[in-house]
Structures are given as structure tokens and as C-alpha cells.
Design a protein around this motif. Structure first.
Motif, short mmCIF file in Angstrom:
data_model
loop_
_atom_site.label_atom_id
_atom_site.label_comp_id
_atom_site.label_asym_id
_atom_site.label_seq_id
_atom_site.Cartn_x
_atom_site.Cartn_y
_atom_site.Cartn_z
N ALA A 62 0.86 -1.19 0.00
CA ALA A 62 0.00 0.00 0.00
C ALA A 62 0.90 1.23 0.00
O ALA A 62 1.22 1.80 1.05
CB ALA A 62 -0.93 0.00 1.21
N VAL A 63 1.31 1.64 -1.19
CA VAL A 63 2.26 2.74 -1.30
C VAL A 63 1.66 4.04 -0.80
O VAL A 63 2.32 4.82 -0.08
CB VAL A 63 2.73 2.89 -2.77
CG1 VAL A 63 3.71 4.05 -2.90
CG2 VAL A 63 3.36 1.58 -3.25
N ALA A 64 0.42 4.31 -1.16
CA ALA A 64 -0.21 5.56 -0.74
C ALA A 64 -0.31 5.65 0.78
O ALA A 64 -0.04 6.70 1.39
CB ALA A 64 -1.60 5.69 -1.38
N ARG A 65 -0.68 4.54 1.41
CA ARG A 65 -0.80 4.55 2.87
C ARG A 65 0.56 4.66 3.54
O ARG A 65 0.69 5.29 4.59
CB ARG A 65 -1.52 3.29 3.34
CG ARG A 65 -3.01 3.31 3.06
CD ARG A 65 -3.72 2.21 3.81
NE ARG A 65 -3.25 0.88 3.37
CZ ARG A 65 -3.44 -0.24 4.06
NH1 ARG A 65 -4.08 -0.20 5.21
NH2 ARG A 65 -3.00 -1.39 3.59
N SER A 66 1.58 4.06 2.93
CA SER A 66 2.92 4.18 3.53
C SER A 66 3.44 5.61 3.49
O SER A 66 4.19 6.03 4.37
CB SER A 66 3.90 3.24 2.81
OG SER A 66 4.12 3.68 1.47
N TRP A 67 3.04 6.38 2.47
CA TRP A 67 3.45 7.78 2.40
C TRP A 67 2.58 8.67 3.27
O TRP A 67 3.00 9.75 3.73
CB TRP A 67 3.41 8.28 0.95
CG TRP A 67 4.62 7.91 0.17
CD1 TRP A 67 4.74 6.91 -0.75
CD2 TRP A 67 5.90 8.53 0.26
NE1 TRP A 67 6.02 6.84 -1.25
CE2 TRP A 67 6.77 7.85 -0.64
CE3 TRP A 67 6.42 9.58 1.00
CZ2 TRP A 67 8.10 8.18 -0.82
CZ3 TRP A 67 7.75 9.92 0.82
CH2 TRP A 67 8.58 9.24 -0.07
N ALA A 68 1.34 8.28 3.53
CA ALA A 68 0.46 9.07 4.38
C ALA A 68 0.71 8.81 5.86
O ALA A 68 0.47 9.68 6.70
CB ALA A 68 -1.00 8.78 4.06
N TRP A 69 1.22 7.63 6.19
CA TRP A 69 1.39 7.27 7.60
C TRP A 69 2.33 8.20 8.36
O TRP A 69 2.01 8.57 9.52
CB TRP A 69 1.90 5.82 7.69
CG TRP A 69 2.05 5.35 9.10
CD1 TRP A 69 1.08 4.87 9.92
CD2 TRP A 69 3.27 5.34 9.85
NE1 TRP A 69 1.60 4.56 11.14
CE2 TRP A 69 2.95 4.84 11.14
CE3 TRP A 69 4.58 5.71 9.59
CZ2 TRP A 69 3.90 4.69 12.13
CZ3 TRP A 69 5.52 5.55 10.58
CH2 TRP A 69 5.19 5.06 11.83
N PRO A 70 3.47 8.65 7.85
CA PRO A 70 4.33 9.54 8.65
C PRO A 70 3.67 10.85 9.06
O PRO A 70 4.08 11.47 10.04
CB PRO A 70 5.53 9.79 7.71
CG PRO A 70 5.55 8.62 6.79
CD PRO A 70 4.12 8.28 6.57
N ALA A 71 2.62 11.24 8.30
CA ALA A 71 1.95 12.48 8.68
C ALA A 71 1.26 12.37 10.03
O ALA A 71 1.09 13.38 10.73
CB ALA A 71 0.92 12.87 7.61
N THR A 72 0.89 11.15 10.42
CA THR A 72 0.26 10.97 11.73
C THR A 72 1.23 11.21 12.87
O THR A 72 0.82 11.28 14.03
CB THR A 72 -0.31 9.54 11.84
OG1 THR A 72 0.76 8.59 11.71
CG2 THR A 72 -1.32 9.28 10.75
#
Length: 296
Positions: A62-72
Motif C-alpha cells: 500500500a504505497v499511498a498509505r505508507s506515504w500518508a502514515w508519517p503524517a500521523t
């Protein structure tokens, strides 16, 4: 008729200290640009490393989720710093915002270091920890510069020429009115002009003839104009303390200052009140001559 006197308000007897305005402005701009660049680079390095950690632990497909996760994690630092800036502009302490920054930066450092692995070299851990630490410090420095800029704008309130630039003096036209001239003597009738006395009715006494008083010359003098710039207090606590001096013309004690501060939602710290009173007396020394109602 009125005489006009001109008073030159340009020379006030106070010489402003010359400062290298251009050099100071240039250094400020360079420091701000470098701070923005450092903040962006540090956040990018930390963010990308956290993306790799997320990809290696369950988000590889899940590339999109892996890039969104650090924002948390990293966005907690940004939100907390902005809330701290808002609180500092209101002269308050937001412990919730400080907690957000601490939690976000602590988690970012821990995850960046943990993502290196167990058997890595000590220097690898240092390299992984530097970006989140640098991101925290750089973003804090950026918010500090923003706070200084906004405080300076609030202090001036109006656009003023930079120090060292002399404004042309504007003459003030002060008019001094002369007293009105004495009324002119009435013209004589034909019998009076011929030297004959007018015939008055019996029982009526003649009125005294008006005396033409010679007008006294009035010397026109220039009127001094006292031009004083008002003292502006950007700090709300200082404004509250300064206002208390004008209520009964006595020096406010600690109880009155803290009560007024609490009424406006500025806290009730006695040390803050005393410090503000010291700043007010330093800027307006004549306030120290006011009587003290109750020692505070």
C-alpha cells in the motif's frame, strides 16, 4: 487682523540613534530563508525515513498509505508549534500544545532510530535521529521569527520611516488674534459741527460724550507647542497595569493587578504582575512618584 507664528516641530531636541537598517534587514531575510530551507529539508528526511519504516512493516503493498502514515507523527509537531505561537502572542502558556510537540517529536525520533534495526552501527542511530531533531529545532526557530515579526508590527501600529531617516519639519500655523478695535466715534451733526450745543428737553441731562480711546498695540508672540508621542504597550498585561495608575493616581499593588489580570483572562501570576509593573515604571519613570496605596 491676526498675526501668524510658525513653530518648527521637526527639531525636538532628541537625536535618534542611527542603525544600519539595510544590513539588519538583509540579515533577517537571510536567516528567515535559511530557516525555512532547513525546516523543509529536515522534515523531508524524517518523513521519507518514516515512510520506509512503514513500508517495511506491513505497508509494502500500500504505497499511498505508507506515504500518508508519517503524517500521523510529524504533523503533531507542526500543529503544536502553531498553537504555541498563538498562545505566546496572547501572552499565555498552552501546555496542551507543548504536549503535542513533545509527543510528536518524541515519536518521530524513536521511530526513526528504531527503523535502523537492532544490529546497526551507533553512527547509524545518530544519522537517523538528526533529521527529526533538526526539524523540531528549525521549525521552532521559524515560529520564533514569526512571533518577533508580529510583535514588532503590533508595537508600531502605524507605518513609520526607518531609523536614521530625517523627516522634513512641517511648520504649524498658530494664530494669535488681536483684541477688537475700539468702536469709531459717532459723526457729529451739523449744529454740533458748527459749535452749537444741541437743545435738550427739560429735565433730561445730556449724556457724557464718548471718549475715543487710543487702541493699545498687541505684540504677537509665538505659542510653544508640546508634541509628545504616546507610550504604546504591546503587552496586554502591561496595558492593564498601566491603566490601573489612572484610576485613582496611586501605584497599584499586587492584589489589584492580579485581580484585573484575572478578570481579563490573563492569569493571576503575582510575579508576572510585578514584572509588568516594573516595565511600566521603567518606560514612564514619573509614575514612581505616585503614592503607594498598599504595598504589594
Amino acid at each position: 487682523m491676526s498675526a501668524s507664528a510658525y513653530v518648527d516641530t521637526g527639531s525636538t531636541g532628541v537625536e535618534s540613534r542611527s542603525t544600519p537598517v539595510n544590513a539588519e534587514h538583509g540579515i533577517t531575510v537571510i536567516a528567515a530563508v535559511l530557516t525555512v530551507v532547513l525546516t523543509a529539508v529536515a522534515f523531508w528526511l524524517s518523513y521519507e525515513h518514516l515512510q520506509e519504516v512503514a513500508a517495511e512493516h506491513g505497508m509494502a503493498d500500500a504505497v499511498a498509505r505508507s506515504w500518508a502514515w508519517p503524517a500521523t507523527v510529524d504533523l503533531f509537531i507542526v500543529i503544536g508549534e502553531l498553537l504555541i505561537l498563538r498562545a505566546s502572542l496572547a501572552h499565555k502558556v498552552d501546555w496542551w500544545a507543548i504536549g503535542l510537540v513533545t509527543a510528536g517529536d518524541g515519536a518521530s525520533i524513536a521511530l526513526n532510530v528504531a527503523g535502523v534495526g537492532k544490529d546497526a552501527n551507533a553512527l547509524d542511530y545518530v544519522v537517523a535521529a538528526v533529521p527529526p531533531v533538526a526539524a523540531l529545532l528549525a521549525f521552532g526557530a521559524l515560529m520564533r521569527q514569526v512571533h518577533a515579526y508580529l510583535a514588532r508590527k503590533a508595537l508600531t501600529g502605524v507605518t513609520t520611516p526607518p531609523p536614521g531617516v530625517n523627516e522634513p519639519s512641517t511648520p504649524v500655523n498658530v494664530s494669535v488674534d488681536r483684541p477688537p478695535a475700539a468702536p469709531a466715534a459717532p459723526s457729529l451733526s451739523e449744529p454740533e459741527a458748527a459749535g452749537e450745543l444741541p437743545v435738550l428737553p427739560v429735565g433730561v441731562e445730556g449724556a457724557s460724550a464718548p471718549v475715543d480711546a487710543e487702541p493699545v498695540a498687541v505684540e504677537a508672540r509665538s505659542t510653544a507647542v508640546d508634541l509628545c508621542m504616546p507610550v504604546i504597550y504591546p503587552n496586554r498585561v502591561d496595558q492593564v497595569v498601566r491603566a490601573l495608575y489612572g484610576t485613582d493616581f496611586t501605584q497599584p499593588n499586587t492584589a489589584r493587578m492580579t485581580m484585573a489580570m484575572a478578570g481579563l483572562g490573563l492569569g493571576a501570576s503575582e510575579s508576572t504582575a510585578r514584572t509588568a509593573r516594573g516595565r511600566v515604571k521603567a518606560r514612564e519613570p514619573y509614575l514612581a512618584d505616585f503614592p503607594t496605596a498598599i504595598a504589594g
